[in-house]
Design a protein around this motif. Sequence first.
Motif, PDB file in Angstrom:
ATOM      1  N   PHE A   1       0.805  -1.214   0.000  1.00 36.28           N
ATOM      2  CA  PHE A   1       0.000   0.000   0.000  1.00 36.28           C
ATOM      3  C   PHE A   1       0.841   1.269   0.000  1.00 36.28           C
ATOM      4  CE2 PHE A   1      -2.799  -3.283   1.646  1.00 36.28           C
ATOM      5  CZ  PHE A   1      -3.932  -3.055   0.873  1.00 36.28           C
ATOM      6  N   SER A   2       2.140   1.098  -0.044  1.00 39.71           N
ATOM      7  CA  SER A   2       3.034   2.265  -0.111  1.00 39.71           C
ATOM      8  C   SER A   2       3.146   2.745  -1.550  1.00 39.71           C
ATOM      9  CB  SER A   2       4.421   1.875   0.405  1.00 39.71           C
ATOM     10  OG  SER A   2       5.383   2.818  -0.004  1.00 39.71           O
ATOM     11  N   PHE A   3       3.264   4.053  -1.720  1.00 40.88           N
ATOM     12  CA  PHE A   3       3.402   4.613  -3.063  1.00 40.88           C
ATOM     13  C   PHE A   3       4.844   5.022  -3.354  1.00 40.88           C
ATOM     14  CE2 PHE A   3      -1.145   4.869  -2.594  1.00 40.88           C
ATOM     15  CZ  PHE A   3      -1.594   4.557  -3.859  1.00 40.88           C
ATOM     16  N   ARG A   4       5.776   4.442  -2.594  1.00 42.99           N
ATOM     17  CA  ARG A   4       7.204   4.706  -2.827  1.00 42.99           C
ATOM     18  C   ARG A   4       7.448   6.211  -2.928  1.00 42.99           C
ATOM     19  NH1 ARG A   4      10.719  -0.132  -3.863  1.00 42.99           N
ATOM     20  NH2 ARG A   4      12.710   0.716  -4.438  1.00 42.99           N
ATOM     21  N   MET A   5       6.965   6.927  -1.920  1.00 39.31           N
ATOM     22  CA  MET A   5       6.970   8.387  -1.960  1.00 39.31           C
ATOM     23  C   MET A   5       8.373   8.984  -2.036  1.00 39.31           C
ATOM     24  SD  MET A   5       3.986   9.503  -2.244  1.00 39.31           S
ATOM     25  CE  MET A   5       2.261   9.062  -1.974  1.00 39.31           C
ATOM     26  N   ASN A   6       9.371   8.254  -1.565  1.00 36.79           N
ATOM     27  CA  ASN A   6      10.724   8.794  -1.661  1.00 36.79           C
ATOM     28  C   ASN A   6      11.131   9.006  -3.116  1.00 36.79           C
ATOM     29  OD1 ASN A   6      10.712   5.864  -1.733  1.00 36.79           O
ATOM     30  ND2 ASN A   6      12.946   5.951  -1.757  1.00 36.79           N
TER      31      ASN A   6
ATOM     32  N   ALA B   1       1.677  16.987  -0.345  1.00 38.94           N
ATOM     33  CA  ALA B   1       0.823  15.982  -0.984  1.00 38.94           C
ATOM     34  C   ALA B   1       1.370  14.568  -0.752  1.00 38.94           C
ATOM     35  CB  ALA B   1       0.713  16.266  -2.482  1.00 38.94           C
ATOM     36  N   ALA B   2       2.692  14.416  -0.882  1.00 37.06           N
ATOM     37  CA  ALA B   2       3.316  13.100  -0.666  1.00 37.06           C
ATOM     38  C   ALA B   2       3.108  12.636   0.773  1.00 37.06           C
ATOM     39  CB  ALA B   2       4.801  13.172  -0.995  1.00 37.06           C
ATOM     40  N   GLY B   3       3.278  13.547   1.727  1.00 36.34           N
ATOM     41  CA  GLY B   3       3.112  13.208   3.135  1.00 36.34           C
ATOM     42  C   GLY B   3       1.690  12.769   3.458  1.00 36.34           C
ATOM     43  N   ILE B   4       0.706  13.487   2.951  1.00 35.57           N
ATOM     44  CA  ILE B   4      -0.695  13.136   3.189  1.00 35.57           C
ATOM     45  C   ILE B   4      -1.007  11.767   2.577  1.00 35.57           C
ATOM     46  CG2 ILE B   4      -3.084  13.742   2.620  1.00 35.57           C
ATOM     47  CD1 ILE B   4      -2.248  16.690   2.858  1.00 35.57           C
ATOM     48  N   GLY B   5      -0.534  11.558   1.364  1.00 33.74           N
ATOM     49  CA  GLY B   5      -0.758  10.269   0.716  1.00 33.74           C
ATOM     50  C   GLY B   5      -0.146   9.134   1.504  1.00 33.74           C
TER      51      GLY B   5
ATOM     52  N   ALA C   1       4.237   4.017  12.911  1.00 37.04           N
ATOM     53  CA  ALA C   1       5.415   4.811  13.298  1.00 37.04           C
ATOM     54  C   ALA C   1       6.173   5.325  12.083  1.00 37.04           C
ATOM     55  CB  ALA C   1       6.352   3.975  14.169  1.00 37.04           C
ATOM     56  N   ASN C   2       5.989   4.680  10.939  1.00 41.19           N
ATOM     57  CA  ASN C   2       6.679   5.083   9.711  1.00 41.19           C
ATOM     58  C   ASN C   2       5.748   5.858   8.780  1.00 41.19           C
ATOM     59  OD1 ASN C   2       9.577   3.633   9.359  1.00 41.19           O
ATOM     60  ND2 ASN C   2       8.235   2.410  10.654  1.00 41.19           N
ATOM     61  N   PHE C   3       4.845   6.649   9.365  1.00 40.15           N
ATOM     62  CA  PHE C   3       3.760   7.262   8.599  1.00 40.15           C
ATOM     63  C   PHE C   3       4.216   8.233   7.521  1.00 40.15           C
ATOM     64  CE2 PHE C   3       4.673   9.969  12.114  1.00 40.15           C
ATOM     65  CZ  PHE C   3       4.336  11.265  11.764  1.00 40.15           C
ATOM     66  N   THR C   4       5.371   8.884   7.680  1.00 35.53           N
ATOM     67  CA  THR C   4       5.910   9.732   6.597  1.00 35.53           C
ATOM     68  C   THR C   4       7.402   9.454   6.378  1.00 35.53           C
ATOM     69  OG1 THR C   4       6.306  11.565   8.156  1.00 35.53           O
ATOM     70  CG2 THR C   4       4.243  11.623   6.887  1.00 35.53           C
ATOM     71  N   TYR C   5       7.808   8.227   6.606  1.00 34.49           N
ATOM     72  CA  TYR C   5       9.219   7.849   6.480  1.00 34.49           C
ATOM     73  C   TYR C   5       9.732   8.049   5.059  1.00 34.49           C
ATOM     74  CZ  TYR C   5      13.344   4.857   6.292  1.00 34.49           C
ATOM     75  OH  TYR C   5      14.617   4.375   6.084  1.00 34.49           O
ATOM     76  N   GLU C   6       9.003   7.552   4.068  1.00 32.76           N
ATOM     77  CA  GLU C   6       9.484   7.611   2.683  1.00 32.76           C
ATOM     78  C   GLU C   6       9.552   9.048   2.176  1.00 32.76           C
ATOM     79  OE1 GLU C   6       7.047   5.058   0.347  1.00 32.76           O
ATOM     80  OE2 GLU C   6       7.925   3.221   1.148  1.00 32.76           O
ATOM     81  N   THR C   7       8.549   9.850   2.503  1.00 34.40           N
ATOM     82  CA  THR C   7       8.570  11.259   2.105  1.00 34.40           C
ATOM     83  C   THR C   7       9.789  11.962   2.690  1.00 34.40           C
ATOM     84  OG1 THR C   7       6.151  11.316   2.007  1.00 34.40           O
ATOM     85  CG2 THR C   7       7.278  13.431   2.168  1.00 34.40           C
ATOM     86  N   SER C   8      10.063  11.688   3.965  1.00 33.12           N
ATOM     87  CA  SER C   8      11.199  12.321   4.642  1.00 33.12           C
ATOM     88  C   SER C   8      12.528  11.872   4.039  1.00 33.12           C
ATOM     89  CB  SER C   8      11.164  11.983   6.143  1.00 33.12           C
ATOM     90  OG  SER C   8       9.964  12.446   6.728  1.00 33.12           O
TER      91      SER C   8
END
Length: 458
Positions: free
Chosen positions: A79-84, A109-113, A155-162
Amino acid sequence: MGKPGKHRMNLLYSMWNTLKKDKLLQKIIRNAGYLLSSNVLGMGLSIAQSILAGRLLGVSGFGVIGTITVFATTLNKIFSFRMNELVVKYFGEAVAHKEKEKAAAIVKAAGIGEIISAALSFIILVLLAPLAAERFAHDPATAPLFILYGTIILANFTYETSIGIIQVQNHFRNQAIINLISKIATASTIAWAYFTQKGLLEILLAYILGKFILGLGTTVLGWHEMNKSSGKDWWKTNFSSLPPFKELFSFAFSTNVSNTVIHLVRDNEALWIAWFLTPVEVGYTKTALAIINLVQVPITPFISTSYPEINNAVIKKDWKLLRRILKRITLISGTWTGLSAIGLALFGRWLLSFYGAEFLPAYIPLLLFVIGLGYANILFWNRPLLLSLGLPMVPYRISLYCGIAKIGLAFLLVPRYGLNVEALLLSAFFVVSVTMIVLRGLKEVRIREKNLQETSTI
């Protein structure tokens, strides 16, 4: 008689001169070095904690732990969108063009997604936990443990964006510190559990602690970087300056699907083996992959640090620079991977003996796994290249077709022939799919380089 030695010295001297002159390669290596220093220390801790956990729980218990952790990770990846990757591409372009408002809108937008996908992943994990406990761990009583470990998703809710922000801004030092702290926390807790003769729950809590530190710490770093680069009110930016929604969604969806296929086929061997075989074989697999991590750890930082530079070269249409980057990072990864693979072949049984005599059957799967994983390690830039070229669906399709073949063969062969065949199938998947992705990427570079030359001569 002295010619071979002289040739080797000349080669080393030439490589050293190249490194001294290539400022961009120095930048990639320097940034990778921050993560590598953390990863090398973390590698030692990971091996030590893996040995202690294996000796405490035995092969079967170690396999159950591996099944629980991989199940949560797999659901999160699905369910991850590979936001990084989305952030590196679109946020990186906005930063390069000094478009602050657009850059902030992309990160928001990436963080919310990512927050929405994390919540969805956790809900589904809770619903599937009883089935997973029965089918994968072969013990319905472990269902609460699947849910407990699943909290790492939140706990990793915005890990990829960051991570994407950190990659674009080239601030890897603090990320390396967070990585190391998380690994120290996990290793220390496992050591405590081992010496006090605790059990599976305490080992699981050790892994959860490390994941919480890594996820929340990385989010804090990403937020801090945005405050520095875009001001403290960046998160209030509206979405009017975003690129077309269809374009963003298409990129995110394609990377999500590609990532899902890759993860289902490549990164969750423990689940496939738990499905086909037993926790004992899962324990062998987790042990073999933990040792193979010795090969992968030094190269992993190059994925994070080279992707932004590959992307920048594509943005600038500097195809000569792009080729130079690819050749030189491949030389580095190939040298390390080759030497490490030889080392594992020679000393693999000795390393396994630290876990205990019951883990020695993992040696043959280890050698089979290292063929494919080592090959992918050398050509680690295959997907980032196509993402930078705006072709995210290409690696998805290749991985999908190769993955279907791999899984189909697994259903036919693995229940009958066992773990070694699964390891061989995984390596074959890597060799075939990575080769096809690399060839497609290099072909696209040649086409664009030729088009640029023709345009410039008109």
